[in-house]
Motif scaffolding. Sequence first.
Motif, PDB file in Angstrom:
ATOM      1  N   HIS A 197       0.845  -1.078   0.008  1.00  0.00           N
ATOM      2  CA  HIS A 197      -0.084  -0.067   0.165  1.00  0.00           C
ATOM      3  C   HIS A 197       0.894   1.133   0.105  1.00  0.00           C
ATOM      4  O   HIS A 197       1.595   1.447   1.015  1.00  0.00           O
ATOM      5  N   TRP A 198       0.795   2.159  -1.107  1.00  0.00           N
ATOM      6  CA  TRP A 198       1.883   2.990  -1.414  1.00  0.00           C
ATOM      7  C   TRP A 198       1.363   4.382  -0.663  1.00  0.00           C
ATOM      8  O   TRP A 198       0.187   4.574  -0.721  1.00  0.00           O
ATOM      9  N   VAL A 217       5.430  -2.708  -9.482  1.00  0.00           N
ATOM     10  CA  VAL A 217       4.575  -1.916  -8.489  1.00  0.00           C
ATOM     11  C   VAL A 217       3.145  -2.568  -8.179  1.00  0.00           C
ATOM     12  O   VAL A 217       2.402  -2.149  -7.610  1.00  0.00           O
ATOM     13  N   GLY A 218       2.892  -3.689  -8.801  1.00  0.00           N
ATOM     14  CA  GLY A 218       1.630  -4.066  -8.795  1.00  0.00           C
ATOM     15  C   GLY A 218       1.284  -5.267  -7.828  1.00  0.00           C
ATOM     16  O   GLY A 218       2.037  -5.304  -6.680  1.00  0.00           O
ATOM     17  N   GLY A 219       0.034  -5.661  -7.688  1.00  0.00           N
ATOM     18  CA  GLY A 219      -0.230  -6.485  -6.708  1.00  0.00           C
ATOM     19  C   GLY A 219      -0.317  -8.090  -7.193  1.00  0.00           C
ATOM     20  O   GLY A 219       0.626  -8.590  -7.905  1.00  0.00           O
ATOM     21  N   PHE A 228      -1.294   1.869  -6.237  1.00  0.00           N
ATOM     22  CA  PHE A 228      -0.418   2.451  -7.403  1.00  0.00           C
ATOM     23  C   PHE A 228      -1.395   3.080  -8.330  1.00  0.00           C
ATOM     24  O   PHE A 228      -2.088   2.272  -8.848  1.00  0.00           O
ATOM     25  N   GLY A 229      -1.429   4.492  -8.500  1.00  0.00           N
ATOM     26  CA  GLY A 229      -2.066   5.198  -9.551  1.00  0.00           C
ATOM     27  C   GLY A 229      -1.160   5.395 -10.679  1.00  0.00           C
ATOM     28  O   GLY A 229      -0.248   5.908 -10.332  1.00  0.00           O
ATOM     29  N   TYR A 230      -1.798   6.147 -11.645  1.00  0.00           N
ATOM     30  CA  TYR A 230      -0.994   6.543 -12.986  1.00  0.00           C
ATOM     31  C   TYR A 230      -0.432   7.777 -12.411  1.00  0.00           C
ATOM     32  O   TYR A 230       0.981   8.195 -12.628  1.00  0.00           O
ATOM     33  N   THR A 250      -2.828  -3.116 -10.078  1.00  0.00           N
ATOM     34  CA  THR A 250      -2.894  -1.841  -9.376  1.00  0.00           C
ATOM     35  C   THR A 250      -4.451  -1.538  -9.552  1.00  0.00           C
ATOM     36  O   THR A 250      -5.258  -1.968 -10.372  1.00  0.00           O
ATOM     37  N   SER A 251      -4.774  -0.716  -8.255  1.00  0.00           N
ATOM     38  CA  SER A 251      -6.149  -0.405  -8.116  1.00  0.00           C
ATOM     39  C   SER A 251      -6.551   0.609  -8.975  1.00  0.00           C
ATOM     40  O   SER A 251      -5.849   1.513  -9.311  1.00  0.00           O
TER      41      SER A 251
END
Length: 575
Positions: A197-198, A217-219, A228-230, A250-251
């Motif tokens: 969770h960044w 950086v993903g899950g 992680f978002g754009y 990523t969410s």
Amino acid sequence: MATTIMQNGYRFSGMMGCGGVSEYQGFLTSKAEVKDWVDSGSFGPFLESVDFDSGEIAFVYTHTHTGSGSDDPDVRIGIQEEGILDVQWYDKSRSCFQTADLCFRHLAVAICLNPNVIKSIHTHGLQVKTHTFVVGGVTDEASAFVALRGLDELKSKTDEELKALTFLTIGNADNERVLQALPYLPKLEALSTIGIHWTTKTLAFLSKAATLKKLRVGGRYWAEPNNFGYNDLETLVPLVNLESLNMSYTSIDGNKGDSCMVGNDTDDETGDENAHKPTREQKLSREFARGMRTILKFPKLRKLTLGTQMYPKGAKFLTMHPTLTAIHGVTRLSYEVAEILASSRLSKQITSLDFKYVQHNQMAGPIIAQIAKFSNLIHLGMRDFGRALNDTAMKELAPLVNLKELYIPDSSIASNGLRSLRHLPNIHVLSLGYCRNIVGGLESIQHLNLTHLDLRSIRGLRTEHLLPVLRVSPNLIDLNLRYAEGIDANALAKEVRLLQKLEFLNVLSISNASEALEGIGAKEYYEDQPFSKGSTADGQQETYDSDDDSGDSGDSGDSGDSDDWDDSDYSNDDD
């Protein structure tokens, strides 16, 4: 929440449900940062019930428990020895009854610590991997190595072995301290982060790992996707040596606040927040475009794995990238996006494309015709296209004469569709898993110099169909017959000389196969993926398991060119 327990050096406020937080993650942090760390607000009771004394810090740990519905997971907290706090997860259920269905419970524990008394926290029990969290920041090489040795895989590494690390996986670990330690690993080239969770702070730590060439950086597909978002890509721009970036799982909701991937409702052109109320698709398209514009700031990037849908405006930005040679993990590919990519410089530049699904209600044929314009394409994955990829659409592949690797699992092609492969003489890696309409027709691939062949779950396949292919494939090293139940293992054993060069073999569910084929020397594997994790199919494995649970994240050897963790999981579980 349980009543707060007060002890010398720590205060425990109990265990709680914790929806929306990644599994197996721990943080030593301040009270203020607990709010930033938790998406769902489920730590609210903890924040309300505990007044931090001066100098106290918080230890927060989440655990996704997988077990029987009658399980009653709980946690024991206590001083193990001087300065060490022991956090043990256990099942307190007294029932001997176990339900058949698995239950997933997102749980968390929150503890206040006095850092002058508690020097480390030891977590273990149930499915939680043993880990030690050390209190205190990373300020020099010595403290960095202490943080790294908190990982089970690295706990016995010498200083010199740590300095030689080229690849590292950070999962259920003291993420913040390990991320702080990265600049002290001078040879680190590849980093895989699992389910982190960044926060603004942890992203800043990550951006200082200047030697990184590969980053994920993903899950993970079976766990909660991370946040992680754009917009977070901007923080990583200092990683100028980055050649491979994986953002799968990523969410779509991104980080909280200004870092939200979905963004706000401000109109891009006028700046007027009330100009219109964009739809969800419009928001996603806008954020994708912003993300791809940031991707242009990574000057050495060669491979991008998205794990999401591409939108036209963002695709246009991506076509400007001067070094990009591989785009993977694209879902719901549309004709418009395929045409934009194929009409750009990327049609000569790209050598590897990997897609999952086509856009709803669109035909695969015209989309594949655009893909066929990528004249230098070596690897092509069109996965889970289902009915969209049929025998007629397969004919559009004819121009791709340089193609060496073709993944078309779970499509509706039949034996006639295989005839299209006669125009593609250079293919040596072929994945046809779950193409259940194939009954015979393998004579159409006998001209190929195959090294890897995936025939999973083609239940109409018979031994007499397979043997002619084996006779003309002397270089075959990986054969996947998982759930190809029409294969007769005893008949195959009579032609054992054809299998002597095999290095990897999957014969799960084929009757008597392990015994009949025992003497061939190939290593058996059972996973529902095209090829073995140890296979050398240009590193194009389809699962994240290769570095999630391998226990080899502390490998101090050369990381090589393997992209095992770079590609999305497209496995099937319907057996």
